[in-house]
Design a protein around this motif. Sequence first.
Motif, PDB file in Angstrom:
ATOM      1  N   PHE A 160       8.121-100.632 -77.784  1.00  0.00           N
ATOM      2  CA  PHE A 160       9.210-100.591 -76.766  1.00  0.00           C
ATOM      3  C   PHE A 160      10.562 -99.748 -76.965  1.00  0.00           C
ATOM      4  CE2 PHE A 160       6.780-104.501 -75.656  1.00  0.00           C
ATOM      5  CZ  PHE A 160       6.878-104.306 -74.418  1.00  0.00           C
ATOM      6  N   PRO A 161      11.292 -99.251 -76.220  1.00  0.00           N
ATOM      7  CA  PRO A 161      12.550 -98.403 -76.765  1.00  0.00           C
ATOM      8  C   PRO A 161      13.189 -98.778 -77.683  1.00  0.00           C
ATOM      9  CG  PRO A 161      12.358 -98.594 -74.237  1.00  0.00           C
ATOM     10  CD  PRO A 161      11.321 -99.732 -74.898  1.00  0.00           C
ATOM     11  N   HIS A 162      13.578-100.271 -77.691  1.00  0.00           N
ATOM     12  CA  HIS A 162      14.516-100.732 -78.831  1.00  0.00           C
ATOM     13  C   HIS A 162      13.937-100.431 -80.350  1.00  0.00           C
ATOM     14  CE1 HIS A 162      12.455-104.253 -77.773  1.00  0.00           C
ATOM     15  NE2 HIS A 162      12.434-104.514 -79.055  1.00  0.00           N
ATOM     16  N   GLN A 163      12.400-100.458 -80.246  1.00  0.00           N
ATOM     17  CA  GLN A 163      11.574-100.374 -81.717  1.00  0.00           C
ATOM     18  C   GLN A 163      11.661 -98.785 -81.951  1.00  0.00           C
ATOM     19  OE1 GLN A 163       8.158-102.282 -79.632  1.00  0.00           O
ATOM     20  NE2 GLN A 163       8.478-104.127 -81.143  1.00  0.00           N
ATOM     21  N   LEU A 164      12.077 -97.937 -81.478  1.00  0.00           N
ATOM     22  CA  LEU A 164      12.200 -96.644 -81.986  1.00  0.00           C
ATOM     23  C   LEU A 164      13.752 -96.114 -82.412  1.00  0.00           C
ATOM     24  CD1 LEU A 164      10.410 -94.812 -79.121  1.00  0.00           C
ATOM     25  CD2 LEU A 164       9.461 -95.572 -81.138  1.00  0.00           C
ATOM     26  N   SER A 165      13.715 -95.321 -83.141  1.00  0.00           N
ATOM     27  CA  SER A 165      15.123 -94.780 -83.718  1.00  0.00           C
ATOM     28  C   SER A 165      15.709 -93.988 -82.512  1.00  0.00           C
ATOM     29  CB  SER A 165      14.767 -93.991 -85.097  1.00  0.00           C
ATOM     30  OG  SER A 165      14.355 -92.759 -84.758  1.00  0.00           O
ATOM     31  N   GLY A 166      16.858 -93.571 -82.765  1.00  0.00           N
ATOM     32  CA  GLY A 166      17.402 -92.760 -81.572  1.00  0.00           C
ATOM     33  C   GLY A 166      16.767 -91.233 -81.385  1.00  0.00           C
ATOM     34  N   GLY A 167      16.341 -90.895 -82.784  1.00  0.00           N
ATOM     35  CA  GLY A 167      15.638 -89.427 -82.648  1.00  0.00           C
ATOM     36  C   GLY A 167      14.318 -89.708 -82.183  1.00  0.00           C
ATOM     37  N   GLN A 168      13.603 -90.739 -82.562  1.00  0.00           N
ATOM     38  CA  GLN A 168      12.237 -90.949 -81.857  1.00  0.00           C
ATOM     39  C   GLN A 168      12.333 -90.971 -80.616  1.00  0.00           C
ATOM     40  OE1 GLN A 168      11.384 -94.510 -84.311  1.00  0.00           O
ATOM     41  NE2 GLN A 168       9.838 -93.089 -85.271  1.00  0.00           N
ATOM     42  N   ARG A 169      13.257 -91.900 -79.900  1.00  0.00           N
ATOM     43  CA  ARG A 169      13.445 -91.840 -78.603  1.00  0.00           C
ATOM     44  C   ARG A 169      13.824 -90.454 -77.826  1.00  0.00           C
ATOM     45  NH1 ARG A 169      16.351 -96.653 -79.614  1.00  0.00           N
ATOM     46  NH2 ARG A 169      18.300 -96.005 -79.631  1.00  0.00           N
ATOM     47  N   GLN A 170      14.678 -89.797 -78.634  1.00  0.00           N
ATOM     48  CA  GLN A 170      15.063 -88.531 -78.044  1.00  0.00           C
ATOM     49  C   GLN A 170      13.785 -87.448 -78.003  1.00  0.00           C
ATOM     50  OE1 GLN A 170      16.485 -87.615 -75.820  1.00  0.00           O
ATOM     51  NE2 GLN A 170      18.536 -87.392 -76.364  1.00  0.00           N
ATOM     52  N   ARG A 171      12.795 -87.586 -79.162  1.00  0.00           N
ATOM     53  CA  ARG A 171      11.726 -86.788 -79.343  1.00  0.00           C
ATOM     54  C   ARG A 171      10.717 -87.340 -78.043  1.00  0.00           C
ATOM     55  NH1 ARG A 171       9.435 -86.938 -84.799  1.00  0.00           N
ATOM     56  NH2 ARG A 171      10.812 -88.542 -85.340  1.00  0.00           N
ATOM     57  N   VAL A 172      10.565 -88.632 -77.929  1.00  0.00           N
ATOM     58  CA  VAL A 172       9.644 -88.970 -76.675  1.00  0.00           C
ATOM     59  C   VAL A 172      10.410 -88.354 -75.630  1.00  0.00           C
ATOM     60  CG1 VAL A 172       9.115 -90.816 -75.169  1.00  0.00           C
ATOM     61  CG2 VAL A 172       9.001 -91.192 -77.661  1.00  0.00           C
ATOM     62  N   MET A 173      11.600 -88.233 -75.208  1.00  0.00           N
ATOM     63  CA  MET A 173      11.986 -87.332 -73.947  1.00  0.00           C
ATOM     64  C   MET A 173      11.752 -86.061 -73.825  1.00  0.00           C
ATOM     65  SD  MET A 173      12.984 -90.218 -72.829  1.00  0.00           S
ATOM     66  CE  MET A 173      13.177 -89.740 -71.024  1.00  0.00           C
ATOM     67  N   VAL A 174      11.805 -85.352 -75.110  1.00  0.00           N
ATOM     68  CA  VAL A 174      11.166 -84.106 -74.965  1.00  0.00           C
ATOM     69  C   VAL A 174       9.750 -83.879 -74.837  1.00  0.00           C
ATOM     70  CG1 VAL A 174      10.983 -82.126 -76.659  1.00  0.00           C
ATOM     71  CG2 VAL A 174      13.140 -83.404 -76.756  1.00  0.00           C
ATOM     72  N   ALA A 175       8.997 -84.926 -75.574  1.00  0.00           N
ATOM     73  CA  ALA A 175       7.526 -84.919 -75.042  1.00  0.00           C
ATOM     74  C   ALA A 175       7.101 -85.159 -73.553  1.00  0.00           C
ATOM     75  CB  ALA A 175       7.038 -86.002 -75.765  1.00  0.00           C
ATOM     76  N   ARG A 176       7.935 -86.021 -73.013  1.00  0.00           N
ATOM     77  CA  ARG A 176       7.987 -86.253 -71.560  1.00  0.00           C
ATOM     78  C   ARG A 176       8.426 -85.036 -70.711  1.00  0.00           C
ATOM     79  NH1 ARG A 176      11.081 -90.657 -67.677  1.00  0.00           N
ATOM     80  NH2 ARG A 176      12.928 -89.266 -67.781  1.00  0.00           N
ATOM     81  N   ALA A 177       9.318 -84.367 -71.070  1.00  0.00           N
ATOM     82  CA  ALA A 177       9.752 -83.088 -70.287  1.00  0.00           C
ATOM     83  C   ALA A 177       8.343 -82.099 -70.564  1.00  0.00           C
ATOM     84  CB  ALA A 177      10.876 -82.401 -71.048  1.00  0.00           C
ATOM     85  N   LEU A 178       7.926 -81.974 -71.997  1.00  0.00           N
ATOM     86  CA  LEU A 178       6.909 -81.012 -71.904  1.00  0.00           C
ATOM     87  C   LEU A 178       5.507 -81.326 -71.131  1.00  0.00           C
ATOM     88  CD1 LEU A 178       7.013 -80.580 -75.950  1.00  0.00           C
ATOM     89  CD2 LEU A 178       7.938 -78.871 -74.084  1.00  0.00           C
ATOM     90  N   MET A 179       5.508 -82.475 -70.904  1.00  0.00           N
ATOM     91  CA  MET A 179       4.220 -82.761 -70.275  1.00  0.00           C
ATOM     92  C   MET A 179       4.012 -82.072 -68.645  1.00  0.00           C
ATOM     93  SD  MET A 179       3.741 -87.042 -70.878  1.00  0.00           S
ATOM     94  CE  MET A 179       4.756 -87.414 -69.484  1.00  0.00           C
ATOM     95  N   MET A 180       5.149 -81.717 -68.367  1.00  0.00           N
ATOM     96  CA  MET A 180       5.369 -81.157 -67.110  1.00  0.00           C
ATOM     97  C   MET A 180       4.854 -79.389 -67.467  1.00  0.00           C
ATOM     98  SD  MET A 180       5.933 -83.087 -64.945  1.00  0.00           S
ATOM     99  CE  MET A 180       5.671 -84.838 -65.791  1.00  0.00           C
ATOM    100  N   ARG A 181       4.611 -79.063 -68.563  1.00  0.00           N
ATOM    101  CA  ARG A 181       4.371 -77.708 -68.970  1.00  0.00           C
ATOM    102  C   ARG A 181       5.338 -76.806 -68.617  1.00  0.00           C
ATOM    103  NH1 ARG A 181       0.165 -78.148 -72.079  1.00  0.00           N
ATOM    104  NH2 ARG A 181      -1.758 -79.358 -71.230  1.00  0.00           N
ATOM    105  N   PRO A 182       6.700 -77.068 -68.734  1.00  0.00           N
ATOM    106  CA  PRO A 182       7.679 -76.072 -68.339  1.00  0.00           C
ATOM    107  C   PRO A 182       7.826 -74.712 -69.128  1.00  0.00           C
ATOM    108  CG  PRO A 182       8.723 -77.803 -69.815  1.00  0.00           C
ATOM    109  CD  PRO A 182       7.224 -78.228 -69.602  1.00  0.00           C
ATOM    110  N   LYS A 183       8.508 -73.953 -68.600  1.00  0.00           N
ATOM    111  CA  LYS A 183       8.917 -72.761 -69.238  1.00  0.00           C
ATOM    112  C   LYS A 183      10.307 -72.757 -69.940  1.00  0.00           C
ATOM    113  CE  LYS A 183       6.789 -69.475 -69.494  1.00  0.00           C
ATOM    114  NZ  LYS A 183       5.780 -69.248 -70.494  1.00  0.00           N
ATOM    115  N   VAL A 184      10.984 -73.543 -69.161  1.00  0.00           N
ATOM    116  CA  VAL A 184      12.546 -73.771 -69.855  1.00  0.00           C
ATOM    117  C   VAL A 184      12.915 -75.086 -69.996  1.00  0.00           C
ATOM    118  CG1 VAL A 184      14.849 -73.282 -69.089  1.00  0.00           C
ATOM    119  CG2 VAL A 184      13.136 -71.653 -68.222  1.00  0.00           C
TER     120      VAL A 184
END
Length: 276
Positions: A160-184
């Motif tokens: 669950f989100p509270h079980q991750l550190s702030g940095g891990q949560r932010q990396r999950v958000m980056v992973a979520r963005a990458l799932m759309m295979r963006p160029k930017v």
Amino acid sequence: MSQSPTPEMITHSRADGEILLSCRNVTKEFSVAGSTIVAVDDVSLEFPEASVLAVVGESGSGKSTLARMLLRLMPVTSGTITFRGQDVTSLSGRGLREYWSEVQAVFQDPFASFNQFFTVGSLLRRSLALARVPKDEADALIDECLGYVDMTPRDTLGKFPHQLSGGQRQRVMVARALMMRPKVLLADEATSMLDATLRVNVLNVLHDLRNELGLTVLFITHDIGQACYLADRVAVMERGKVVERGTTEEVIFAPQGEYTRRLLADVPDLRGSLKK
Ligand SMILES: Nc1ncnc2c1ncn2[C@@H]1O[C@H](COP(=O)(O)OP(=O)(O)OP(=O)(O)O)[C@@H](O)[C@H]1O
Ligand SMILES: [Mg+2]
């Protein structure tokens, strides 16, 4: 940051690729209580493919407003935004949805993007379902994208989100963005709420993505130290205008404007490295 940038650490410019995204003479005015605020004033910027451009400036200088216009979350008052040579300033409907799959964003507060009652796994699967990615492709894509941000499915998906550190949560958000295979990837103060060690960690992830995936990164921050750590090129904003721009080396070692010098002076370690 615990590690402050030194000349050796600074990423060398790869900002000579094809221009992927650009804005020309972009202005945004807001009417507030009968008067007009010019939040972004005649800004022109270019984002070459597979480069990192940092936009740096004090609070209220117009960075997020510029980001929202580039993301097409907010209309421009005047000016033009171009992606792959095509005018996207007034896209709508399907065209806009296609643009949003190419240009993804990560914002300051990763907690705000999480529903506390869902695990990371269900958050990521829901995002893919909304994007109509078939279920049988979803798990592989999630695994792949967690890999880009140095996370393993086993240690992440059931949390669950509270079980991750702030940095891990932010990396999950980056992973979520990458799932759309963006160029930017547009990161607006994406590392601002993190403590020093976690911040360097996320900055390094962004750096690697540029190298490994050829991602174009627009990194927005009030902290010129972080900007210089990560970026090939830096643009400095003051009261809606770009007042200085150049390669990271140029901006650090030969700042032209008083405002830039002041921002640099706020980063003591960086100033130390300037003396060399
Ligand atoms: N929706 C809005 N309505 C009216 N004024 C706005 C709106 N959004 C931003 N502004 C104003 O535009 C200016 C630029 O704001 P913006 O949020 O772009 O700055 P910023 O550089 O991102 O600041 P920060 O570092 O604090 O995030 C500010 O004066 C702000 O008050
Ligand atoms: Mg902002």
